[in-house]
Design a protein around this motif. Structure first.
Motif, PDB file in Angstrom:
ATOM      1  N   ARG A 285       1.081  -1.185   0.007  1.00 47.32           N
ATOM      2  CA  ARG A 285       0.184  -0.001  -0.153  1.00 47.32           C
ATOM      3  C   ARG A 285       0.992   1.088   0.084  1.00 47.32           C
ATOM      4  NH1 ARG A 285      -1.011   3.601   3.346  1.00 47.32           N
ATOM      5  NH2 ARG A 285      -0.095   2.547   5.231  1.00 47.32           N
ATOM      6  N   ILE A 286       1.869   1.078   0.975  1.00 48.43           N
ATOM      7  CA  ILE A 286       2.860   2.513   0.883  1.00 48.43           C
ATOM      8  C   ILE A 286       3.532   2.725  -0.382  1.00 48.43           C
ATOM      9  CG2 ILE A 286       4.847   3.627   2.083  1.00 48.43           C
ATOM     10  CD1 ILE A 286       3.886   2.190   4.526  1.00 48.43           C
ATOM     11  N   ARG A 287       3.959   1.538  -0.963  1.00 46.09           N
ATOM     12  CA  ARG A 287       4.576   1.375  -2.225  1.00 46.09           C
ATOM     13  C   ARG A 287       3.583   2.106  -3.285  1.00 46.09           C
ATOM     14  NH1 ARG A 287       7.365  -3.679  -0.958  1.00 46.09           N
ATOM     15  NH2 ARG A 287       6.022  -4.629  -2.326  1.00 46.09           N
ATOM     16  N   LYS A 288       2.704   1.422  -3.478  1.00 47.13           N
ATOM     17  CA  LYS A 288       1.752   2.075  -4.597  1.00 47.13           C
ATOM     18  C   LYS A 288       1.500   3.685  -4.214  1.00 47.13           C
ATOM     19  CE  LYS A 288      -2.818   1.007  -6.527  1.00 47.13           C
ATOM     20  NZ  LYS A 288      -3.984   0.032  -6.357  1.00 47.13           N
ATOM     21  N   SER A 289       1.196   3.986  -2.895  1.00 44.63           N
ATOM     22  CA  SER A 289       0.685   5.358  -2.624  1.00 44.63           C
ATOM     23  C   SER A 289       2.052   6.350  -3.339  1.00 44.63           C
ATOM     24  CB  SER A 289       0.642   5.691  -1.357  1.00 44.63           C
ATOM     25  OG  SER A 289       0.553   6.920  -1.155  1.00 44.63           O
ATOM     26  N   ALA A 290       3.168   5.822  -2.927  1.00 41.22           N
ATOM     27  CA  ALA A 290       4.423   6.658  -3.416  1.00 41.22           C
ATOM     28  C   ALA A 290       4.672   6.820  -4.975  1.00 41.22           C
ATOM     29  CB  ALA A 290       5.666   6.212  -2.817  1.00 41.22           C
ATOM     30  N   HIS A 291       4.356   5.642  -5.738  1.00 43.63           N
ATOM     31  CA  HIS A 291       4.433   5.678  -7.099  1.00 43.63           C
ATOM     32  C   HIS A 291       3.158   6.325  -7.644  1.00 43.63           C
ATOM     33  CE1 HIS A 291       7.507   2.472  -6.704  1.00 43.63           C
ATOM     34  NE2 HIS A 291       7.687   2.586  -7.838  1.00 43.63           N
ATOM     35  N   THR A 292       1.940   6.450  -6.979  1.00 42.71           N
ATOM     36  CA  THR A 292       0.878   6.888  -7.365  1.00 42.71           C
ATOM     37  C   THR A 292       1.056   8.569  -7.292  1.00 42.71           C
ATOM     38  OG1 THR A 292      -0.928   5.360  -6.956  1.00 42.71           O
ATOM     39  CG2 THR A 292      -1.667   7.469  -7.114  1.00 42.71           C
ATOM     40  N   LEU A 293       1.760   9.235  -6.331  1.00 40.71           N
ATOM     41  CA  LEU A 293       1.777  10.379  -6.363  1.00 40.71           C
ATOM     42  C   LEU A 293       2.769  11.085  -7.186  1.00 40.71           C
ATOM     43  CD1 LEU A 293       1.730  11.173  -2.431  1.00 40.71           C
ATOM     44  CD2 LEU A 293       0.079  11.800  -3.965  1.00 40.71           C
ATOM     45  N   LEU A 294       3.960  10.264  -7.379  1.00 39.49           N
ATOM     46  CA  LEU A 294       4.804  10.773  -8.433  1.00 39.49           C
ATOM     47  C   LEU A 294       4.140  10.785  -9.902  1.00 39.49           C
ATOM     48  CD1 LEU A 294       7.685  11.450  -9.281  1.00 39.49           C
ATOM     49  CD2 LEU A 294       8.171   9.127  -9.445  1.00 39.49           C
ATOM     50  N   ALA A 295       3.390   9.757 -10.211  1.00 44.21           N
ATOM     51  CA  ALA A 295       2.906   9.620 -11.385  1.00 44.21           C
ATOM     52  C   ALA A 295       1.771  10.983 -11.788  1.00 44.21           C
ATOM     53  CB  ALA A 295       2.198   8.461 -11.591  1.00 44.21           C
ATOM     54  N   GLU A 296       1.283  11.004 -10.629  1.00 49.11           N
ATOM     55  CA  GLU A 296       0.140  12.059 -10.646  1.00 49.11           C
ATOM     56  C   GLU A 296       0.836  13.498 -10.909  1.00 49.11           C
ATOM     57  OE1 GLU A 296      -1.850  12.056  -6.936  1.00 49.11           O
ATOM     58  OE2 GLU A 296      -3.536  10.602  -7.961  1.00 49.11           O
ATOM     59  N   ARG A 297       1.982  13.772  -9.931  1.00 51.11           N
ATOM     60  CA  ARG A 297       2.466  15.216 -10.269  1.00 51.11           C
ATOM     61  C   ARG A 297       3.340  15.043 -11.614  1.00 51.11           C
ATOM     62  NH1 ARG A 297       0.289  14.992  -6.202  1.00 51.11           N
ATOM     63  NH2 ARG A 297      -1.153  15.689  -7.795  1.00 51.11           N
ATOM     64  N   LEU A 298       3.948  13.994 -11.981  1.00 56.20           N
ATOM     65  CA  LEU A 298       4.423  13.968 -13.237  1.00 56.20           C
ATOM     66  C   LEU A 298       3.310  14.309 -14.455  1.00 56.20           C
ATOM     67  CD1 LEU A 298       7.058  11.143 -13.117  1.00 56.20           C
ATOM     68  CD2 LEU A 298       7.542  13.402 -13.235  1.00 56.20           C
ATOM     69  N   SER A 299       2.191  13.964 -14.483  1.00 58.83           N
ATOM     70  CA  SER A 299       1.213  13.856 -15.535  1.00 58.83           C
ATOM     71  C   SER A 299       0.683  15.703 -15.168  1.00 58.83           C
ATOM     72  CB  SER A 299       0.096  13.049 -15.064  1.00 58.83           C
ATOM     73  OG  SER A 299      -0.731  13.631 -13.896  1.00 58.83           O
ATOM     74  N   GLU A 300       1.070  15.992 -14.503  1.00 59.37           N
ATOM     75  CA  GLU A 300       0.639  17.704 -14.270  1.00 59.37           C
ATOM     76  C   GLU A 300       1.653  18.543 -14.838  1.00 59.37           C
ATOM     77  OE1 GLU A 300      -2.097  16.818 -10.403  1.00 59.37           O
ATOM     78  OE2 GLU A 300      -0.378  17.868 -10.090  1.00 59.37           O
TER      79      GLU A 300
END
Length: 312
Positions: A285-300
Protein backbone atom coordinates in the motif's frame (compact mmCIF):
# COMPACT_ATOMS: atom_id res chain seq x y z
CA UNK A 1 17.64 14.95 2.09
CA UNK A 2 20.72 15.49 4.19
CA UNK A 3 20.27 12.06 5.72
CA UNK A 4 21.95 10.22 2.88
CA UNK A 5 25.21 12.05 3.65
CA UNK A 6 25.22 10.92 7.29
CA UNK A 7 26.26 7.59 8.78
CA UNK A 8 23.44 5.06 8.72
CA UNK A 9 22.64 3.25 11.97
CA UNK A 10 22.89 -0.45 11.27
CA UNK A 11 20.80 -1.77 14.15
CA UNK A 12 17.82 -3.87 13.01
CA UNK A 13 14.69 -3.01 14.95
CA UNK A 14 11.84 -5.36 15.77
CA UNK A 15 8.95 -4.96 18.19
CA UNK A 16 10.87 -7.18 20.62
CA UNK A 17 14.01 -5.06 20.30
CA UNK A 18 12.04 -1.84 20.69
CA UNK A 19 10.24 -3.19 23.74
CA UNK A 20 13.50 -4.09 25.46
CA UNK A 21 15.17 -0.76 24.65
CA UNK A 22 12.25 1.17 26.13
CA UNK A 23 12.05 -0.95 29.27
CA UNK A 24 15.82 -0.72 29.81
CA UNK A 25 15.79 3.07 29.53
CA UNK A 26 12.60 3.96 31.41
CA UNK A 27 10.09 2.83 33.99
CA UNK A 28 7.53 2.03 31.29
CA UNK A 29 6.19 -1.51 31.25
CA UNK A 30 5.64 -2.34 27.60
CA UNK A 31 2.46 -4.27 26.81
CA UNK A 32 2.17 -3.58 23.09
CA UNK A 33 4.38 -2.25 20.30
CA UNK A 34 3.64 -1.61 16.65
CA UNK A 35 5.53 0.22 13.95
CA UNK A 36 3.86 3.47 12.97
CA UNK A 37 5.98 4.43 10.03
CA UNK A 38 9.36 5.26 8.55
CA UNK A 39 10.60 8.49 7.08
CA UNK A 40 13.96 9.78 5.91
CA UNK A 41 15.07 10.57 9.45
CA UNK A 42 13.22 8.23 11.83
CA UNK A 43 11.52 4.92 12.41
CA UNK A 44 8.56 5.45 14.73
CA UNK A 45 6.90 2.94 17.05
CA UNK A 46 3.67 3.20 19.03
CA UNK A 47 3.99 1.79 22.55
CA UNK A 48 0.99 0.80 24.69
CA UNK A 49 -1.22 2.75 22.26
CA UNK A 50 -0.11 5.83 24.22
CA UNK A 51 3.48 6.81 23.38
CA UNK A 52 5.34 7.36 20.12
CA UNK A 53 9.09 6.65 20.22
CA UNK A 54 11.33 7.80 17.38
CA UNK A 55 14.52 5.98 16.48
CA UNK A 56 16.89 8.02 14.26
CA UNK A 57 18.06 6.20 11.15
CA UNK A 58 21.34 8.11 10.92
CA UNK A 59 24.03 9.50 13.17
CA UNK A 60 23.23 13.19 12.88
CA UNK A 61 24.48 16.45 14.31
CA UNK A 62 21.34 18.29 13.26
CA UNK A 63 18.59 16.28 14.98
CA UNK A 64 18.25 17.67 18.50
CA UNK A 65 15.14 16.55 20.44
CA UNK A 66 15.99 18.90 23.32
CA UNK A 67 15.82 21.88 20.97
CA UNK A 68 12.71 20.40 19.34
CA UNK A 69 11.03 20.07 22.76
CA UNK A 70 11.85 23.66 23.71
CA UNK A 71 10.63 24.89 20.33
CA UNK A 72 7.33 22.96 20.38
CA UNK A 73 6.52 24.24 23.86
CA UNK A 74 6.50 27.78 22.49
CA UNK A 75 4.26 27.03 19.53
CA UNK A 76 0.81 28.61 19.76
CA UNK A 77 -1.09 27.05 16.91
CA UNK A 78 -4.72 26.21 16.23
CA UNK A 79 -3.79 22.53 15.92
CA UNK A 80 -2.03 20.05 18.21
CA UNK A 81 1.72 19.42 18.25
CA UNK A 82 3.60 16.62 20.07
CA UNK A 83 4.80 17.22 23.62
CA UNK A 84 8.10 15.38 24.01
CA UNK A 85 8.46 13.74 27.43
CA UNK A 86 11.24 11.19 26.99
CA UNK A 87 14.72 12.03 25.71
CA UNK A 88 17.44 9.38 26.11
CA UNK A 89 20.97 10.39 25.17
CA UNK A 90 23.30 7.44 24.59
CA UNK A 91 20.56 4.97 25.56
CA UNK A 92 21.07 1.29 26.17
CA UNK A 93 20.69 -0.64 22.94
CA UNK A 94 20.90 2.21 20.42
CA UNK A 95 23.52 4.56 18.99
CA UNK A 96 21.53 7.78 18.77
CA UNK A 97 19.22 9.80 20.98
CA UNK A 98 15.71 8.36 21.25
CA UNK A 99 12.75 10.64 21.94
CA UNK A 100 9.18 9.89 22.87
CA UNK A 101 5.97 11.88 23.02
CA UNK A 102 2.35 11.28 23.91
CA UNK A 103 0.49 9.80 20.96
CA UNK A 104 -1.59 12.24 18.92
CA UNK A 105 -4.48 10.22 17.45
CA UNK A 106 -5.23 10.69 13.79
CA UNK A 107 -4.63 9.42 10.28
CA UNK A 108 -1.87 10.98 8.22
CA UNK A 109 -2.85 12.82 5.07
CA UNK A 110 -0.50 10.42 3.26
CA UNK A 111 -3.25 7.77 3.49
CA UNK A 112 -5.78 9.82 1.51
CA UNK A 113 -6.19 10.69 -2.13
CA UNK A 114 -7.06 14.21 -3.19
CA UNK A 115 -10.60 13.27 -4.22
CA UNK A 116 -11.31 11.73 -0.80
CA UNK A 117 -10.77 15.00 1.06
CA UNK A 118 -12.73 18.24 1.39
CA UNK A 119 -9.84 20.21 -0.08
CA UNK A 120 -11.38 23.62 0.58
CA UNK A 121 -11.80 22.85 4.27
CA UNK A 122 -8.33 21.33 4.70
CA UNK A 123 -6.78 24.12 2.62
CA UNK A 124 -8.32 26.68 4.96
CA UNK A 125 -7.05 24.85 8.05
CA UNK A 126 -3.51 24.42 6.72
CA UNK A 127 -3.33 27.97 5.40
CA UNK A 128 -4.37 29.26 8.82
CA UNK A 129 -1.82 27.16 10.72
CA UNK A 130 1.01 28.14 8.37
CA UNK A 131 0.08 31.80 8.76
CA UNK A 132 0.22 31.36 12.55
CA UNK A 133 3.59 29.60 12.41
CA UNK A 134 5.24 31.94 9.95
CA UNK A 135 4.22 35.06 11.87
CA UNK A 136 5.29 33.83 15.32
CA UNK A 137 7.83 36.05 16.99
CA UNK A 138 10.05 35.75 20.04
CA UNK A 139 11.03 32.11 19.37
CA UNK A 140 14.79 31.77 19.04
CA UNK A 141 16.13 29.20 16.58
CA UNK A 142 19.82 28.65 15.87
CA UNK A 143 20.87 29.06 12.26
CA UNK A 144 19.06 29.74 9.02
CA UNK A 145 18.20 27.07 6.46
CA UNK A 146 19.60 27.58 2.96
CA UNK A 147 16.80 26.22 0.75
CA UNK A 148 19.02 25.55 -2.27
CA UNK A 149 22.08 23.78 -0.83
CA UNK A 150 20.60 20.27 -0.60
CA UNK A 151 18.62 20.78 -3.81
CA UNK A 152 21.77 21.58 -5.79
CA UNK A 153 23.52 18.50 -4.41
CA UNK A 154 20.50 16.31 -5.17
CA UNK A 155 20.22 17.66 -8.72
CA UNK A 156 23.89 16.92 -9.39
CA UNK A 157 23.16 13.26 -8.65
CA UNK A 158 19.86 13.15 -10.55
CA UNK A 159 20.91 10.30 -12.85
CA UNK A 160 21.96 8.20 -9.87
CA UNK A 161 18.64 8.78 -8.10
CA UNK A 162 16.62 7.95 -11.20
CA UNK A 163 18.64 4.80 -11.83
CA UNK A 164 17.63 3.55 -8.38
CA UNK A 165 13.98 3.46 -9.43
CA UNK A 166 14.27 3.02 -13.19
CA UNK A 167 14.06 -0.75 -12.83
CA UNK A 168 11.01 -0.30 -10.65
CA UNK A 169 8.53 0.75 -13.36
CA UNK A 170 9.68 4.30 -14.01
CA UNK A 171 9.04 4.65 -17.74
CA UNK A 172 11.48 6.43 -20.02
CA UNK A 173 8.87 9.14 -20.66
CA UNK A 174 8.76 9.87 -16.91
CA UNK A 175 12.53 10.06 -16.66
CA UNK A 176 12.55 12.44 -19.63
CA UNK A 177 9.93 14.65 -17.97
CA UNK A 178 11.91 14.77 -14.72
CA UNK A 179 15.20 15.66 -16.41
CA UNK A 180 13.53 18.30 -18.57
CA UNK A 181 11.96 19.90 -15.52
CA UNK A 182 15.30 20.07 -13.71
CA UNK A 183 17.07 21.45 -16.77
CA UNK A 184 14.62 24.38 -16.82
CA UNK A 185 15.14 25.24 -13.16
CA UNK A 186 17.50 28.17 -12.58
CA UNK A 187 18.24 27.83 -8.84
CA UNK A 188 17.23 31.47 -8.60
CA UNK A 189 15.17 31.59 -5.41
CA UNK A 190 15.30 35.25 -4.36
CA UNK A 191 16.29 36.36 -0.91
CA UNK A 192 13.28 36.95 1.31
CA UNK A 193 12.26 37.35 4.91
CA UNK A 194 13.36 34.40 7.04
CA UNK A 195 10.51 33.01 9.16
CA UNK A 196 9.93 30.09 11.51
CA UNK A 197 9.26 26.95 9.47
CA UNK A 198 8.43 23.33 10.19
CA UNK A 199 11.08 22.31 7.66
CA UNK A 200 9.63 18.92 6.71
CA UNK A 201 5.89 19.38 6.36
CA UNK A 202 5.06 16.27 4.36
CA UNK A 203 1.63 14.67 4.16
CA UNK A 204 2.89 12.00 6.57
CA UNK A 205 3.27 14.68 9.24
CA UNK A 206 -0.25 16.12 8.85
CA UNK A 207 -2.89 14.33 10.96
CA UNK A 208 -6.62 14.21 10.30
CA UNK A 209 -9.49 12.84 12.40
CA UNK A 210 -12.28 10.56 11.16
CA UNK A 211 -14.14 13.61 9.85
CA UNK A 212 -11.00 14.50 7.86
CA UNK A 213 -10.42 17.65 9.89
CA UNK A 214 -6.88 18.74 10.73
CA UNK A 215 -6.02 17.59 14.26
CA UNK A 216 -2.24 17.82 14.51
CA UNK A 217 1.16 18.36 12.91
CA UNK A 218 3.98 16.09 14.05
CA UNK A 219 7.78 15.75 13.74
CA UNK A 220 9.24 19.20 14.31
CA UNK A 221 12.81 17.86 14.34
CA UNK A 222 13.75 19.91 11.26
CA UNK A 223 12.32 23.21 12.52
CA UNK A 224 14.42 26.21 11.64
CA UNK A 225 14.14 29.66 10.13
CA UNK A 226 14.12 30.02 6.38
CA UNK A 227 12.07 30.68 3.28
CA UNK A 228 8.36 30.33 4.09
CA UNK A 229 7.69 28.29 0.95
CA UNK A 230 9.80 25.38 2.20
CA UNK A 231 6.69 24.45 4.20
CA UNK A 232 4.60 24.20 1.04
CA UNK A 233 6.77 21.55 -0.66
CA UNK A 234 5.04 18.58 0.97
CA UNK A 235 1.64 20.14 0.34
CA UNK A 236 2.44 20.34 -3.38
CA UNK A 237 3.80 16.78 -3.37
CA UNK A 238 0.49 15.48 -2.04
CA UNK A 239 -1.93 17.64 -3.99
CA UNK A 240 -0.10 19.44 -6.78
CA UNK A 241 -1.09 22.92 -7.93
CA UNK A 242 -4.86 22.46 -7.31
CA UNK A 243 -4.44 21.83 -3.58
CA UNK A 244 -1.56 24.30 -3.26
CA UNK A 245 -3.91 27.01 -4.55
CA UNK A 246 -6.53 26.11 -1.93
CA UNK A 247 -3.99 26.49 0.88
CA UNK A 248 -2.70 29.79 -0.53
CA UNK A 249 -6.30 31.11 -0.58
CA UNK A 250 -6.05 31.24 3.21
CA UNK A 251 -2.44 32.38 3.46
CA UNK A 252 -1.50 36.08 3.43
CA UNK A 253 1.46 35.83 1.04
CA UNK A 254 1.55 34.97 -2.66
CA UNK A 255 4.63 33.25 -4.12
CA UNK A 256 6.42 34.89 -7.02
CA UNK A 257 7.42 32.70 -9.96
CA UNK A 258 10.89 31.73 -8.65
CA UNK A 259 9.30 30.75 -5.30
CA UNK A 260 6.60 28.79 -7.09
CA UNK A 261 9.23 27.00 -9.20
CA UNK A 262 11.17 26.14 -6.05
CA UNK A 263 8.10 24.53 -4.45
CA UNK A 264 7.39 22.46 -7.56
CA UNK A 265 10.96 21.28 -8.11
CA UNK A 266 11.47 20.47 -4.43
CA UNK A 267 8.08 18.74 -4.44
CA UNK A 268 9.22 16.59 -7.35
CA UNK A 269 12.42 15.75 -5.45
CA UNK A 270 10.27 14.80 -2.46
CA UNK A 271 8.15 12.49 -4.63
CA UNK A 272 11.23 10.71 -6.00
CA UNK A 273 12.87 10.48 -2.57
CA UNK A 274 9.72 8.90 -1.16
CA UNK A 275 9.66 6.26 -3.90
CA UNK A 276 13.31 5.44 -3.19
CA UNK A 277 12.62 5.22 0.54
CA UNK A 278 9.70 2.80 0.28
CA UNK A 279 11.57 0.43 -2.05
CA UNK A 280 12.97 -1.22 1.09
CA UNK A 281 9.61 -1.56 2.80
CA UNK A 282 7.43 -4.65 2.57
CA UNK A 283 4.19 -2.72 2.36
CA UNK A 284 2.44 -2.76 -0.99
CA UNK A 285 0.00 0.00 0.00
CA UNK A 286 2.79 2.43 0.92
CA UNK A 287 4.78 1.61 -2.22
CA UNK A 288 1.71 2.02 -4.42
CA UNK A 289 0.85 5.35 -2.79
CA UNK A 290 4.35 6.72 -3.36
CA UNK A 291 4.37 5.67 -7.01
CA UNK A 292 0.86 7.06 -7.55
CA UNK A 293 1.78 10.48 -6.19
CA UNK A 294 4.87 10.63 -8.38
CA UNK A 295 2.84 9.64 -11.45
CA UNK A 296 0.16 12.24 -10.65
CA UNK A 297 2.64 15.08 -10.28
CA UNK A 298 4.47 14.02 -13.45
CA UNK A 299 1.21 14.03 -15.40
CA UNK A 300 0.63 17.62 -14.27
CA UNK A 301 4.10 18.96 -15.16
CA UNK A 302 4.67 17.17 -18.48
CA UNK A 303 5.48 19.71 -21.20
CA UNK A 304 5.29 22.60 -18.74
CA UNK A 305 7.82 24.84 -17.03
CA UNK A 306 8.29 25.04 -13.26
CA UNK A 307 7.79 28.78 -13.75
CA UNK A 308 4.19 28.44 -15.02
CA UNK A 309 1.85 30.82 -13.12
CA UNK A 310 -0.71 29.27 -10.81
CA UNK A 311 -4.24 29.01 -12.18
CA UNK A 312 -7.55 28.67 -10.42
Amino acid sequence: MNSEFESEIDIPLSVTKVSRIIEENSDLRVNAVRKLGEGLDFQSYLVNEAWVFRFPKHVSETLDPIAEKAFSQKLKLSTSVPEIKYIWNHPWGYLETISGYEYLPGISLEHFRREEIDQDCLGRQLGTVLKELHTLSGVAVAGVSDPLVSLRTWAEDLDKHLSRIAHNTLPLSHRTTIKSYFEQYKFDLPGSESVLIHGDLGADHILLNEQQQLTGIIDWSNHTTGNRYRDFVGIWRWGGDPFYVRVLDHYPFEPNLPELAYVRVMGLVSCISRVILVLKQHNDRIRKSAHTLLAERLSEITDTSPYEPLSG
